[in-house]
Design an enzyme around this catalytic site. Structure first.
Site: not given
Ligand code: PXP
Length: 243
Positions: A11, A14, A47, A49, A53, A74, A105, A155, A195
């Protein structure tokens, strides 16, 4: 039965968060996606959003050109996002709950409580040829509701487990994930997880045979500050692929 190799989805939200701190051009999320792929990522997750953001609409267009693996989008199960996803056609979409005031999330989707609303989005996404996954807490009624809503996959939200891991008392949370994964797989759903996962807390989760994909963002980008994206992706990709 031999199972296929487990997959790592990286992901890159960030990276976009850092760029949006100055509303500038750098760092470029698509560059991070390319390096992540070269370093072992099996897919790229973003994601989009509603408040934009971090990831912007233009990022989806650039990623579509650059990503050679799979894109997982996402998204909230809203009309706007469903329309964008159907046009963008990622490999998969993960329906997530979304609140404007949250930092990230928080918790899984209440598919059970909002099944009728979900059914519409799921059907439209599937019609567009997109694999649909539901981001849910490891609770059997939510797994059942996801199946009934027509999803292809779940998931499992690992956030509570990851918090418990820090205290050392994580067995009960791990057992919930194990049970949800087994139940979902028996119901014909693909099983993913994500997550809060990092190089340490993922180790017990890697032992759950039904989980075929992990989506990891924050810990990879946090370690990338010191190790570079290539180093941070490679260390966790090696763990996932070795499981
Ligand atoms: N899976 C989903 C559905 C999420 O919303 C997120 C956070 O955006 C992640 C995985 C990844 O989480 P993390 O950034 O804590 O690794």
């Amino acid at each position: 039965m031999t199972r296929p190799r487990k997959r790592l989805g990286v992901n890159i939200d960030h990276v976009a968060t850092l760029r949006q701190a100055r509303r500038g051009q750098v760092p470029e999320p698509a560059a991070a996606a390319a390096i992540a792929e070269l370093s072992g990522a099996d897919g790229i997750t973003v994601h989009l959003r509603e408040d934009r953001r971090h990831i912007q609409d233009r990022d989806l267009a650039v990623l579509k050109q650059v990503v050679t693996t799979r894109i997982n989008l996402e998204m909230a199960a809203t009309g706007e996002m469903t329309r964008i996803a159907c046009g963008f056609k990622p490999y998969s979409s993960t329906l997530v709950p979304e609140k404007r005031e949250e930092i990230t999330t928080e918790g899984g989707l209440d598919v059970l409580g909002h099944r009728d609303a979900m059914v519409q989005s799921v059907a439209r996404l599937k019609q567009a040829g997109i694999l649909v996954s539901m981001f849910i807490d490891p609770e059997l009624p939510q797994v059942r509701a996801s199946r009934q809503a027509g999803a292809d996959a779940i998931e499992i939200h690992t956030g509570t487990y990851c918090e418990a891991f820090r205290t050392g008392m994580y067995e009960a949370e791990l057992a919930k994930i194990r049970a949800a994964a087994a139940f979902a797989s028996t119901a014909g759903l693909k099983v993913f997880a994500g997550h809060g996962l990092d190089v340490r807390n993922i180790v017990p989760i890697l032992g759950i045979p039904e989980i075929e994909e992990f989506n990891i963002g924050h810990s990879i980008i946090a370690r990338a500050v010191f190790l570079g994206i290539a180093g941070a992706v490679k260390e966790i990709a090696d763990l996932v692929h070795g499981a």
